[in-house]
Design an enzyme around this catalytic site. Structure first.
Site, PDB file in Angstrom:
ATOM      1  N   THR A  75       1.171  -1.774   0.198  1.00  0.00           N
ATOM      2  CA  THR A  75      -0.312  -0.146   0.229  1.00  0.00           C
ATOM      3  C   THR A  75       0.497   1.647  -0.135  1.00  0.00           C
ATOM      4  OG1 THR A  75      -1.452  -1.449   1.209  1.00  0.00           O
ATOM      5  CG2 THR A  75      -2.055   1.369   1.291  1.00  0.00           C
ATOM      6  N   ILE A  76       1.573   1.136   0.860  1.00  0.00           N
ATOM      7  CA  ILE A  76       2.758   2.741   1.177  1.00  0.00           C
ATOM      8  C   ILE A  76       3.605   2.542   0.157  1.00  0.00           C
ATOM      9  CG2 ILE A  76       4.412   3.748   2.617  1.00  0.00           C
ATOM     10  CD1 ILE A  76       1.561   4.011   4.057  1.00  0.00           C
TER      11      ILE A  76
ATOM     12  N   LYS B 176       3.583   1.354  16.355  1.00  0.00           N
ATOM     13  CA  LYS B 176       3.496  -0.207  17.134  1.00  0.00           C
ATOM     14  C   LYS B 176       4.809  -0.507  17.764  1.00  0.00           C
ATOM     15  CE  LYS B 176      -0.332  -2.486  15.637  1.00  0.00           C
ATOM     16  NZ  LYS B 176      -1.116  -1.143  13.977  1.00  0.00           N
TER      17      LYS B 176
ATOM     18  N   VAL C 162      -2.002   2.843   8.619  1.00  0.00           N
ATOM     19  CA  VAL C 162      -3.434   3.219   7.014  1.00  0.00           C
ATOM     20  C   VAL C 162      -4.200   2.869   6.884  1.00  0.00           C
ATOM     21  CG1 VAL C 162      -2.674   3.514   4.851  1.00  0.00           C
ATOM     22  CG2 VAL C 162      -0.656   3.614   6.443  1.00  0.00           C
TER      23      VAL C 162
END
Length: 626
Positions: free
Chosen positions: A294-295, A413, A451
């Site tokens: 995704t990123i 995290k 995200v």
């Protein structure tokens, strides 16, 4: 003084007098028209003297009635249904006065004549307002030419923008343009829809200089290609939000600035135009690891607008790499940017070394990571090898090749983690911090929360559950998470690459954390359904609490230490973080390699306990280790 200047200098009282004068002057016109069309006789209903006297009385009454009904108080641009209704009332009153004064002077008017008079006056009065408005617009445009716009996209966003801009005096919508052949050559509210290929011709003939790109569903790469195409014709391409910001209309800007994801966040977007810092990547050879994720894929799309020489896509998933390559290659070709897909893992030192040797890498964006908490908890050795040793391999290769910059994509995290995934990301940060302390390459890290919409994240999970009629599952009623859009996350990563001096951890001001339970409720309601509860047993979809998963936190954090350092962007700050010494990092990596080689999970976790601040497993590890 010009005519426009004289009109603009009129006071409100003077303007009302003009309207009053017009309304009263129209009465003898309407009366003369009525007598003319109703009879061919010179004195059809009585003597000329009687008619003149009657007319004078009616003019006085018209002035009185008009003032009483406050018709002159209506501005020209506001003369619509309500004002026309007032004019209709005035016409009825004047018709009754026409009949009464006729009897007073012994003039016998048939009912048809009275009706013709009333209708004629109403028609003349309304028409006069329309003509006055058109004349005023012509005079105004002669003194203040309007800027002409073309809207690319005839969907809902385009129509919303057109409606919002129609109230602006200085702008005119010339045409829509849309890729859909089914709606080309038709019109929406009088505005024609053209083919996109016709935009340069329309702009040249009608002297337009701006194109509003009102198609938010287009990929970033496609938007960049459109911008570049029209720039060749001297056209400036803006989004509706950009245009609203340009003209200083905050209210209109708010209509268009929020996407569905940002509405779920409950806050305005944190934005920064890529072109404002894109020169830092122009002409560079850029490596993006995890390019199919995704990123990673969004980074590649946004990098296209920065004009790099080459983008190397590295991913261990053939399917993800194929999709990423197909997504950006066609647009990259239009822009003269080379795209090279490389299939393999960052944990493979020989592959990584060959990528650097063959492509002379200038900038590295390291987004490759195993990120799903439960999956990495079960497959902890694989997660540590990829997330920690892969980062160490890539960082060393960047240093050895004397790359200019290296940016690690990290996670919230990593802050006092309770799971292997978070601990592995913090360990990766420590590796990068160590490399930064003794390298000419500028190493930096970017840390952010979840995200929205990424694979395996909560939003697509909830969407799927809602689509199947529920239930929607939440781990705990009080769980909170930080969220951002993939566009925000990618911009943060790109900006960090320009701010960094070496060793920094950048964090986005993400506002307040989002309660997952409230997020679930909003998504259910946004889908048109209702939440089923004890208070609402007839609701559509139930929300079930399943309990925290192994290693999962109730609340995530973004900072390890106290305080932060400001950056050139108001919403981004640099965190103050403690680091390990070079000897400590080297010893930890050596021990971790041995633990992974011997499949000794406990030894690997002991290394994390010793190196990562605040790490503690939330529960005993599962029996199965794959």
């Amino acid at each position: 003084m010009s005519l426009l200047g004289r009109i603009e200098k009129l006071t409100r009282a003077q303007k009302r007098f003009v309207f009053l004068f017009v309304d009263t002057s129209l009465l003898p016109v309407a009366l003369g028209f009525t007598l003319l069309v109703q009879s061919t006789s010179t004195e059809p209903f009585g003597s000329n003297t009687s008619i003149i006297a009657q007319t004078l009385i009616l003019v006085c009454l018209a002035a009185l009635f008009t003032t009483y009904l406050k018709i002159p108080n209506f501005r020209l641009r506001d003369y619509e249904i309500r004002a026309a209704g007032k004019t209709a009332q005035l016409s009825i009153l004047l018709s009754l006065a026409f009949m009464a004064t006729g009897k007073l002077f012994g003039l016998q008017y048939p009912l048809g004549t009275i009706m013709v008079f009333g209708n004629s006056y109403f028609l003349f009065a309304v028409t006069s307002r329309v003509m006055m408005l058109k004349i005023l617009e012509m005079i105004y445009l002669a003194g203040h030419p309007r800027e002409r716009l073309i809207i690319y996209g005839a969907g809902q966003t385009g129509m919303n923008f057109a409606k919002a801009i129609q109230s602006k005096e200085h702008y005119e919508i010339l045409s829509y343009a849309d890729d859909n052949p089914a709606i080309q050559s038709v019109a929406i509210d009088g505005i024609p829809i053209a083919r996109p290929s016709q935009i340069p011709h329309i702009a040249k003939i009608k002297q337009a200089h701006k194109v509003i790109l009102a198609m938010p569903s287009l990929s970033f790469a496609r938007q960049v290609a459109i911008v570049r195409r029209f720039e060749k014709f001297g056209l400036e391409v803006l989004t509706p939000s950009d245009f609203a910001e340009l003209i200083g209309d905050e209210e209109m800007g708010q209509i268009f600035s929020l996407s569905d994801h940002q509405q779920l966040l409950g806050r305005a977007k944190v934005d920064h135009k890529v072109t404002e810092f894109g020169d830092n990547y122009r002409g560079k050879n850029i490596l993006v690891t995890g390019a199919g994720g995704t990123i990673g894929s969004e980074l590649c799309r946004q990098l296209l607008s920065c004009g790099p020489k080459q983008i190397i896509l590295l991913d261990s998933s053939e399917f993800a790499l194929y999709n990423a390559d197909m997504d950006i290659s066609s647009f990259a070709n239009e822009l003269g940017i080379e795209v090279k897909p490389v299939l393999g893992s960052v944990s493979d030192p020989r592959l990584v070394a060959s990528v650097f040797a063959e492509n002379k890498i200038d900038v590295v964006f390291h987004a490759a990571a195993y990120k799903h908490v439960p999956m990495v908890e079960i497959n902890s050795l694989a997660g540590l090898e990829n997330n920690v040793l892969g980062t160490a391999t890539l960082a060393k290769a960047s240093h050895d090749a004397n790359a200019e910059r290296f940016i690690l994509v990290s996670s919230d995290k990593a802050v006092r983690p309770t799971n292997v995934m978070g601990a592995s990301k913090r360990m990766a940060e420590l590796v990068v911090q160590d490399q930064a302390s003794r390298s000419n390459t500028v190493f930096s890290m970017v840390r952010f929360g979840n995200v929205l919409g990424s694979s395996g994240s909560v939003v697509p999970l909830f969407r799927n559950q809602i689509a199947h009629g529920g239930p929607v599952t939440v781990t705990h009623s009080e769980v909170t998470r930080y969220f951002m859009t993939v566009q925000e996350a990618s911009r943060l990563v790109l900006m960090a690459g320009t701010f960094a001096q070496g060793g920094e951890v950048y964090v986005l001001d993400m506002g307040e954390p989002v309660e997952i339970l409230n997020l679930a409720r909003r998504m259910i309601e946004a889908s048109g359904c209702t939440v089923k509860t004890t208070e609402n047993p007839d609701g559509d979809i139930e929300i079930l609490t399943t309990g925290l998963r192994q290693g999962e936190k109730m609340h995530e954090e973004l900072l390890l230490g106290e305080g932060n350092i400001t950056t050139p962007h108001a919403k981004i700050f640099c965190a103050r973080e403690e680091s390990l010494s070079e000897l400590e990092v080297a010893a930890a990596l050596k021990a971790l390699r041995h633990a992974i080689a011997t499949t000794d999970r406990n030894a690997a976790l002991d290394i994390l306990y010793g190196c990562v601040e605040g790490y503690a497993e939330a529960a005993s590890p599962p029996a199965v280790e794959m």
